[in-house]
Design an enzyme around this catalytic site. Structure first.
Site, mmCIF file in Angstrom:
data_model
loop_
_atom_site.group_PDB
_atom_site.id
_atom_site.type_symbol
_atom_site.label_atom_id
_atom_site.label_comp_id
_atom_site.label_asym_id
_atom_site.label_seq_id
_atom_site.Cartn_x
_atom_site.Cartn_y
_atom_site.Cartn_z
ATOM 1 C CG HIS A 204 -0.173 0.346 2.497
ATOM 2 N ND1 HIS A 204 0.531 -0.600 3.201
ATOM 3 C CD2 HIS A 204 -0.014 1.498 3.176
ATOM 4 C CE1 HIS A 204 1.072 -0.042 4.254
ATOM 5 N NE2 HIS A 204 0.774 1.241 4.269
HETATM 6 C C1 UD1 Z 1 -1.430 5.927 5.738
HETATM 7 C C2 UD1 Z 1 -0.065 6.332 6.322
HETATM 8 C C3 UD1 Z 1 0.866 5.134 6.275
HETATM 9 C C4 UD1 Z 1 0.231 3.913 6.934
HETATM 10 C C5 UD1 Z 1 -1.111 3.645 6.279
HETATM 11 C C6 UD1 Z 1 -1.829 2.464 6.859
HETATM 12 C C7 UD1 Z 1 0.538 8.698 5.903
HETATM 13 C C8 UD1 Z 1 1.483 9.584 5.180
HETATM 14 N N1 UD1 Z 1 0.570 7.395 5.551
HETATM 15 O O1 UD1 Z 1 -1.220 5.606 4.373
HETATM 16 O O2 UD1 Z 1 2.044 5.454 6.985
HETATM 17 O O3 UD1 Z 1 1.082 2.797 6.751
HETATM 18 O O4 UD1 Z 1 -1.927 4.819 6.448
HETATM 19 O O5 UD1 Z 1 -2.906 2.099 6.023
HETATM 20 O O6 UD1 Z 1 -0.171 9.155 6.753
HETATM 21 N N2 UD1 Z 1 -8.543 5.268 1.315
HETATM 22 C C9 UD1 Z 1 -9.816 4.766 1.263
HETATM 23 N N3 UD1 Z 1 -10.460 4.522 2.446
HETATM 24 C C10 UD1 Z 1 -9.897 4.752 3.645
HETATM 25 C C11 UD1 Z 1 -8.602 5.283 3.692
HETATM 26 C C12 UD1 Z 1 -7.926 5.534 2.521
HETATM 27 O O7 UD1 Z 1 -10.360 4.537 0.190
HETATM 28 O O8 UD1 Z 1 -10.539 4.493 4.691
HETATM 29 C C13 UD1 Z 1 -7.814 5.486 0.047
HETATM 30 C C14 UD1 Z 1 -8.021 6.850 -0.538
HETATM 31 O O9 UD1 Z 1 -8.022 6.733 -1.921
HETATM 32 C C15 UD1 Z 1 -6.783 7.598 -0.111
HETATM 33 C C16 UD1 Z 1 -5.729 6.504 -0.157
HETATM 34 O O10 UD1 Z 1 -6.420 5.337 0.267
HETATM 35 O O11 UD1 Z 1 -6.492 8.670 -0.948
HETATM 36 C C17 UD1 Z 1 -4.544 6.736 0.734
HETATM 37 O O12 UD1 Z 1 -4.995 6.933 2.095
HETATM 38 P P1 UD1 Z 1 -4.125 7.820 3.100
HETATM 39 O O13 UD1 Z 1 -4.766 7.831 4.426
HETATM 40 O O14 UD1 Z 1 -3.808 9.124 2.483
HETATM 41 O O15 UD1 Z 1 -2.750 7.045 3.168
HETATM 42 P P2 UD1 Z 1 -2.443 5.502 3.369
HETATM 43 O O16 UD1 Z 1 -1.907 4.943 2.117
HETATM 44 O O17 UD1 Z 1 -3.586 4.759 3.994
#
Ligand code: UD1
Length: 359
Positions: A204
């Site tokens: 991820h």
């Molecule tokens: C975040 C953390 C990472 C951690 C990870 C655990 C930062 C910089 N990164 O990354 O360190 O390992 O969480 O999962 O804070 N999305 C959904 N539903 C959700 C959450 C996210 O669809 O409930 C999708 C969205 O498209 C979003 C993307 O995932 O844009 C990324 O989510 P984000 O919270 O920005 O970062 P993670 O990759 O989850």
């Protein structure tokens, strides 16, 4: 009263033992969910499974750029700080939510307690590494998971408020392992027979998902492994593949499923032959479970697992993932070799609570 600020999947796993340790204490906890993770299987399920009380408030920051997420947390937590005047703010790990909450508190001289302090991978191109450094340098209590983390901080001149309490996730892991063993999760639904060897994979990170082509090549490699591979896919990775029109329905050997809860993940881990991941937490959980791990990164925050022979790094761009997996399933498999308690004994959260006089 103290604030506990969570928001992303790994936070729930770290906050759970602290909430348990504070249950019988005189300390009031006001729990803030930033809303960084909002899908039921990325957030709610952890509350149910880990028995954590619902958050007192959800800031609803959702997805966005680094600046959007961090600034939304800064503003949201600042408002609550001014209103409620907590005596400390507890933050966990290295996400944008952690950074926003730590900065907001530090600006008002509210002591910041950082859980999982001092962890470094040395790669400043990772958003989490930038977050870790900033958070540690504005924190007042640095709860480290290991001796190495303490030394990392000392190298950066951070020595005050540093405590080596051990890893908070260990207690959650042990609890989940116990519960999951009596749960009837089905290997069947993943097309696996009981006792069948399989690889458990997750991917991820921003670096891993920056290019759909790289992600797709990794999936191709996993598919040709020769073992069944179970891949609970993070929504970020799913969306990258969907946007690039890369099919998620693969051959029988690669089973892509939605993210699973913590208990099911620990259940799968306990049955897996090898883990392939770019997650920090899963590297440690694999170590505790005695399952060898192939980490798809050039560096790790958990080098102790490599030194002990249970983890190996593979460059995302290389085509040697399968070789690394095979090394772990062949004669070189570390099964039976020592796994020293490099992340401390169980009870890290209680040790911190005692040290801070919060018991
Ligand atoms: C975040 C953390 C990472 C951690 C990870 C655990 C930062 C910089 N990164 O990354 O360190 O390992 O969480 O999962 O804070 N999305 C959904 N539903 C959700 C959450 C996210 O669809 O409930 C999708 C969205 O498209 C979003 C993307 O995932 O844009 C990324 O989510 P984000 O919270 O920005 O970062 P993670 O990759 O989850």
């Amino acid at each position: 009263m103290i604030f506990s600020v969570v928001g992303a999947r790994p936070h729930f796993v770290k906050a759970s033992p602290l909430m348990n340790a504070l249950k019988n204490s005189a300390m009031d906890v006001f729990s803030i969910h930033t809303g960084q993770h909002y899908d039921a299987n990325m957030s709610d399920i952890f509350y149910q499974e880990l028995g954590i009380s619902s958050p007192d408030v959800n800031l609803g920051i959702g997805s966005g750029t680094h600046a959007e997420q961090t600034s939304a947390v800064l503003t949201g937590v600042e408002r609550l700080l001014l209103e409620m005047k907590p005596s400390a703010v507890v933050v966990y790990g290295d996400t944008n939510s952690t950074l926003g909450a730590a900065l907001a508190a530090a600006k008002y001289y509210v002591p910041v307690v950082h859980i999982e302090a001092g962890v470094r991978c040395g790669n400043r191109r990772m958003p989490e590494e930038i977050n870790r450094r900033v958070i540690d340098h504005v924190s007042d209590v640095l709860a480290c998971p290991s001796e190495l983390a303490v030394n990392n901080l000392a190298r950066e001149g951070v020595v005050e408020g540093v405590l080596n309490v051990g890893d908070f996730m260990y207690d959650t892991f042990l609890m989940a392992k116990e519960i999951a063993s009596s749960y009837s999760f089905s290997l069947d639904r993943l097309g696996l027979c009981s006792g069948e060897d399989f690889v458990l994979a997750t991917i991820h990170r921003e670096e891993s998902t920056a290019s759909a082509a790289t992600l797709s090549r990794i999936l191709d490699e996993l598919e040709e492994m020769g073992f069944p591979v179970v891949l609970p896919l993070h929504p970020r990775s799913r969306s990258v593949l969907e946007t690039a029109n890369i099919p998620l329905e693969r051959s029988d050997s690669l089973r892509i499923v939605p993210p699973v809860g913590y208990l099911e993940m620990m259940f799968l881990l306990s049955h897996a032959k090898v883990v392939v991941t770019d997650s920090g937490g899963l590297q440690k959980e694999a170590y505790w479970a005695g399952v060898p791990c192939v980490t798809l990164m050039n560096e790790t925050t958990w080098p102790e697992t490599i030194d002990a022979g249970w983890n190996v790094l593979v460059d995302l761009q290389s085509d040697s993932i399968c070789d690394a997996i095979r090394d772990f399933t062949g004669d070189a498999a570390p099964v039976g070799t020592d796994r020293p308690e490099v992340y401390g004994a169980p009870g890290a959260a209680q040790r911190l609570v005692n040290a801070l006089g919060w018991a």
